[in-house]
Scaffold this motif. Structure first.
Motif, PDB file in Angstrom:
ATOM      1  N   GLY A 168       0.831  -1.191   0.000  1.00 14.46           N
ATOM      2  CA  GLY A 168       0.000   0.000   0.000  1.00 14.46           C
ATOM      3  C   GLY A 168       0.862   1.236   0.000  1.00 14.46           C
ATOM      4  O   GLY A 168       2.105   1.148   0.050  1.00 14.46           O
ATOM      5  N   PRO A 169       0.276   2.429  -0.061  1.00 17.32           N
ATOM      6  CA  PRO A 169       1.066   3.663  -0.029  1.00 17.32           C
ATOM      7  C   PRO A 169       1.927   3.733   1.226  1.00 17.32           C
ATOM      8  O   PRO A 169       1.457   3.502   2.347  1.00 17.32           O
ATOM      9  CB  PRO A 169      -0.005   4.763  -0.038  1.00 17.32           C
ATOM     10  N   GLY A 170       3.190   4.038   1.051  1.00 16.40           N
ATOM     11  CA  GLY A 170       4.108   4.130   2.173  1.00 16.40           C
ATOM     12  C   GLY A 170       4.653   2.803   2.644  1.00 16.40           C
ATOM     13  O   GLY A 170       5.430   2.757   3.608  1.00 16.40           O
TER      14      GLY A 170
ATOM     15  N   HIS B 291      -9.811  -9.579 -13.315  1.00 16.87           N
ATOM     16  CA  HIS B 291     -10.794  -8.595 -12.861  1.00 16.87           C
ATOM     17  C   HIS B 291     -10.104  -7.361 -12.283  1.00 16.87           C
ATOM     18  O   HIS B 291     -10.565  -6.231 -12.489  1.00 16.87           O
ATOM     19  CB  HIS B 291     -11.698  -9.246 -11.828  1.00 16.87           C
ATOM     20  N   ASP B 292      -8.997  -7.553 -11.567  1.00 13.77           N
ATOM     21  CA  ASP B 292      -8.250  -6.406 -11.042  1.00 13.77           C
ATOM     22  C   ASP B 292      -7.705  -5.542 -12.168  1.00 13.77           C
ATOM     23  O   ASP B 292      -7.732  -4.300 -12.083  1.00 13.77           O
ATOM     24  CB  ASP B 292      -7.100  -6.898 -10.158  1.00 13.77           C
ATOM     25  N   ARG B 293      -7.211  -6.177 -13.217  1.00 22.13           N
ATOM     26  CA  ARG B 293      -6.706  -5.388 -14.355  1.00 22.13           C
ATOM     27  C   ARG B 293      -7.829  -4.626 -15.030  1.00 22.13           C
ATOM     28  O   ARG B 293      -7.649  -3.478 -15.460  1.00 22.13           O
ATOM     29  CB  ARG B 293      -6.007  -6.316 -15.356  1.00 22.13           C
ATOM     30  N   GLU B 294      -8.997  -5.242 -15.106  1.00 18.83           N
ATOM     31  CA  GLU B 294     -10.145  -4.546 -15.689  1.00 18.83           C
ATOM     32  C   GLU B 294     -10.531  -3.332 -14.847  1.00 18.83           C
ATOM     33  O   GLU B 294     -10.847  -2.267 -15.386  1.00 18.83           O
ATOM     34  CB  GLU B 294     -11.320  -5.521 -15.805  1.00 18.83           C
ATOM     35  N   ARG B 295     -10.496  -3.477 -13.537  1.00 16.98           N
ATOM     36  CA  ARG B 295     -10.822  -2.357 -12.667  1.00 16.98           C
ATOM     37  C   ARG B 295      -9.801  -1.236 -12.800  1.00 16.98           C
ATOM     38  O   ARG B 295     -10.139  -0.043 -12.731  1.00 16.98           O
ATOM     39  CB  ARG B 295     -10.897  -2.829 -11.219  1.00 16.98           C
ATOM     40  N   LEU B 296      -8.539  -1.603 -12.989  1.00 23.00           N
ATOM     41  CA  LEU B 296      -7.511  -0.580 -13.174  1.00 23.00           C
ATOM     42  C   LEU B 296      -7.745   0.204 -14.456  1.00 23.00           C
ATOM     43  O   LEU B 296      -7.591   1.438 -14.499  1.00 23.00           O
ATOM     44  CB  LEU B 296      -6.129  -1.229 -13.208  1.00 23.00           C
TER      45      LEU B 296
ATOM     46  N   LEU C  55      -1.160  -1.601  -8.462  1.00 22.43           N
ATOM     47  CA  LEU C  55      -0.078  -1.410  -9.424  1.00 22.43           C
ATOM     48  C   LEU C  55       1.294  -1.800  -8.881  1.00 22.43           C
ATOM     49  O   LEU C  55       2.215  -2.061  -9.656  1.00 22.43           O
ATOM     50  CB  LEU C  55      -0.040   0.050  -9.891  1.00 22.43           C
ATOM     51  N   MET C  56       1.430  -1.852  -7.546  1.00 22.41           N
ATOM     52  CA  MET C  56       2.761  -2.085  -6.993  1.00 22.41           C
ATOM     53  C   MET C  56       3.128  -3.569  -6.930  1.00 22.41           C
ATOM     54  O   MET C  56       4.236  -3.919  -6.548  1.00 22.41           O
ATOM     55  CB  MET C  56       2.844  -1.503  -5.576  1.00 22.41           C
ATOM     56  N   LYS C  57       2.226  -4.444  -7.309  1.00 22.76           N
ATOM     57  CA  LYS C  57       2.530  -5.872  -7.230  1.00 22.76           C
ATOM     58  C   LYS C  57       3.594  -6.244  -8.255  1.00 22.76           C
ATOM     59  O   LYS C  57       3.726  -5.634  -9.325  1.00 22.76           O
ATOM     60  CB  LYS C  57       1.275  -6.697  -7.469  1.00 22.76           C
ATOM     61  N   GLN C  58       4.374  -7.256  -7.926  1.00 29.24           N
ATOM     62  CA  GLN C  58       5.384  -7.764  -8.837  1.00 29.24           C
ATOM     63  C   GLN C  58       4.747  -8.750  -9.812  1.00 29.24           C
ATOM     64  O   GLN C  58       3.817  -9.469  -9.467  1.00 29.24           O
ATOM     65  CB  GLN C  58       6.502  -8.458  -8.068  1.00 29.24           C
ATOM     66  N   THR C  59       5.238  -8.764 -11.033  1.00 27.31           N
ATOM     67  CA  THR C  59       4.754  -9.682 -12.050  1.00 27.31           C
ATOM     68  C   THR C  59       5.922 -10.524 -12.532  1.00 27.31           C
ATOM     69  O   THR C  59       6.607 -10.180 -13.502  1.00 27.31           O
ATOM     70  CB  THR C  59       4.117  -8.925 -13.237  1.00 27.31           C
TER      71      THR C  59
END
Length: 525
Positions: free
Chosen positions: A251-253, A449-454, A487-491
């Protein structure tokens, strides 16, 4: 008119003396112990997510076990000599029972508060093993076992194994008909071990089964050996947690370079103390109103009897299930009979399961080639293969646990016991595979679904009609915090194809590459 000056504040003599005495005392203590460094521990950041309290449940359950077990130790006699029972329970009065069984009845009926403490002890044991197991699942599904916490994962698995052994030892101490049936299974397991099985059985039981030394030996292991190892490993585990810091959700921070959470004092201490009090109250209520292990109903152990519907505690129920599902299969080699129908389900299978748990962090690191440090928790959907493996393992365990009660299930549902046994045999093979496939598909769908929401925003549930008459769903952008978290997750990607010096790479490199593609290859974002 000028204001009169206030006289300077003077400290009361008594307060000044007390402060100087406190300073001298603290200085003297700090010269001998790391007292000053304790302030850093009081400010240690603890994650505020509820899932991080599962380890606290295990710790407080262990404290209750130690307290109640100390009380029970004063009244329990681990002897196997037969004596006529002369206690308050009239249906068994005059019956020859072992000293261990008689003292268990005395604790239950003649010691003030004994039955309550004994039942709290039993319930706390069940919660202790369950809390460790669920805590391990949290660590597994969030990837908190990765570098630099592999050693702590190994310690955690060892704690789980020891807690199961500790629970079984305590479960066997009353020497009632139910626990004696479990010891008979242990003796069968020992005899199934080739060459040395007979010697192991004679050593453990002190002679021909049932012997006269098994209860004293289990008692020594239950109150001294295993608790000592458990406490030592928990201390090491907690030291490593403090040294390596907790993992935390992204999360932020929050990043791999910091630790975010509530300070130990006062926020986390208050929350943790409240949890301890609630757990103590809940287990006390259970001990008072929910009967567990009524040994007087089972009767003393006799080698020629087995109680109807015998079921062990849940944490060893999977071994009972695997024993019931294994077909009768024996072979004779060089005059030695190999009892595969006992050896495989009760020795080889659990050994392979726990070996897999011990080695998994290192196997995943080898397959993925990921040697970086990780302090952020993975969301299970972002690691679909790992999550699917965990769900498959849970399904396998669940099938074996249900199979351990196939006779009770068949009786209650009025179905064929043989048919139910074959159903569980098929489910043991196909169930984990189906669970793996379904869990992986769900994780991939949730990630999509998360990518769609983004890209398109969150659905509002409203439908708008355009001027041309078309219909479109209403969406709103995600909040900056949620967008940052997603967005901060690693792929991660599969390892590149291996290359050999003379064309074809070594077989080990090819295997590693194939496993890496299987682990990450079907990810599309």
């Amino acid at each position: 008119m000028p204001f009169p000056r206030r006289p300077p504040r003077t400290e009361a003599p008594s307060r000044g003396v007390a402060r100087r005495a406190a300073e001298r005392g603290f200085t003297s203590l700090d010269d001998r112990l790391p007292a000053a460094e304790g302030g850093a521990l009081l400010r240690k950041a603890f994650p505020d997510h509820w899932s991080f309290l599962l380890g606290e449940l295990a710790l407080y359950s262990l404290i209750l076990l130690l307290l109640t077990g100390t009380f029970l130790t004063f009244f329990f006699h681990p002897g196997e000599a037969e004596i006529p029972y002369q206690g308050s329970y009239e249906p068994l009065r005059g019956v020859l029972v072992s000293e261990a069984y008689a003292s268990t009845l005395d604790i239950s009926f003649d010691v003030r508060g004994g039955l309550l403490i004994r039942q709290i002890h039993h319930w706390a044991a069940l919660v202790f093993v369950a809390a460790i197991g669920v805590h391990m699942l949290r660590v597994f599904f969030t990837g908190a076992f990765r570098k630099p916490r592999e050693v702590n994962w190994v310690i955690g698995v060892t704690l789980f194994v020891l807690s199961v052994a500790e629970g079984f030892c305590g479960y066997s101490l009353p020497d009632d008909l139910l626990s004696g049936t479990g010891l008979r299974v242990v003796q069968s397991l020992l005899l199934s071990i080739p060459v040395v099985g007979t010697y192991l059985s004679f050593f453990l039981f002190g002679g021909e089964y049932p012997g006269d030394e098994i209860i004293p030996r289990l008692y020594a292991a239950h109150i001294l050996l295993i608790p000592g190892i458990l406490v030592a490993l928990i201390v090491v585990h907690l030291i490593l947690v403090v040294y390596l810091k907790h993992t935390h959700w992204g999360g932020p921070g929050r990043s791999n370079t910091n630790a975010v959470g509530q300070p130990m004092v006062p926020q986390f201490a208050a929350k943790s103390t409240g949890l301890a009090l609630m757990l103590t109250g809940l287990l006390t209520v259970l001990g008072g109103v929910a009967q567990i292990n009524p040994v007087w109903a089972y009767g003393p152990y006799r080698t020629d009897q087995v109680s109807t519907g015998s079921q062990p505690d849940w944490y060893v129920g999977f071994l009972e299930g695997s024993l019931r599902l294994m077909p009768p299969f024996e072979t004779t080699v060089l005059g030695h009979t190999l009892m595969w129908n006992v050896l495989v389900p009760t020795a080889i299978l659990p050994a392979l399961l726990f070996l897999g748990l011990y080695l998994y962090p290192f196997l995943e690191q080898w397959v993925t080639g990921d040697h970086a440090e990780h302090h952020l928790c993975d969301r299970p959907r972002d690691r679909p293969t790992r999550t699917a493996l965990g769900v498959g393992g849970i399904t396998f365990y669940g099938v074996l646990l249900l199979a351990g009660g196939n006779d009770v299930i068949a009786y209650v549902l009025d179905v064929s016991l043989n048919g139910l046994t074959w159903f569980f045999r098929i489910a043991m093979v196909l169930g984990p595979v189906a669970a793996f496939m379904v869990a992986k598909r769900l994780c991939l769908a949730l990630a999509a679904h998360d990518r769609e929401r983004l890209h398109e925003g969150e659905e509002t549930g409203e439908v708008r009609q355009s001027v041309e008459g078309g219909l479109e769903e209403g969406r709103r952008p995600l909040s900056p915090r949620e967008r940052y978290t997603l967005l901060m997750k690693q792929t991660p990607r599969p390892l590149p194809p291996p290359r050999g010096e003379r064309g074809r790479p070594p077989r080990g490199h090819r295997l590693r590459g194939a496993l890496s593609r299987w682990y990450y290859g079907d990810r599309d974002g």
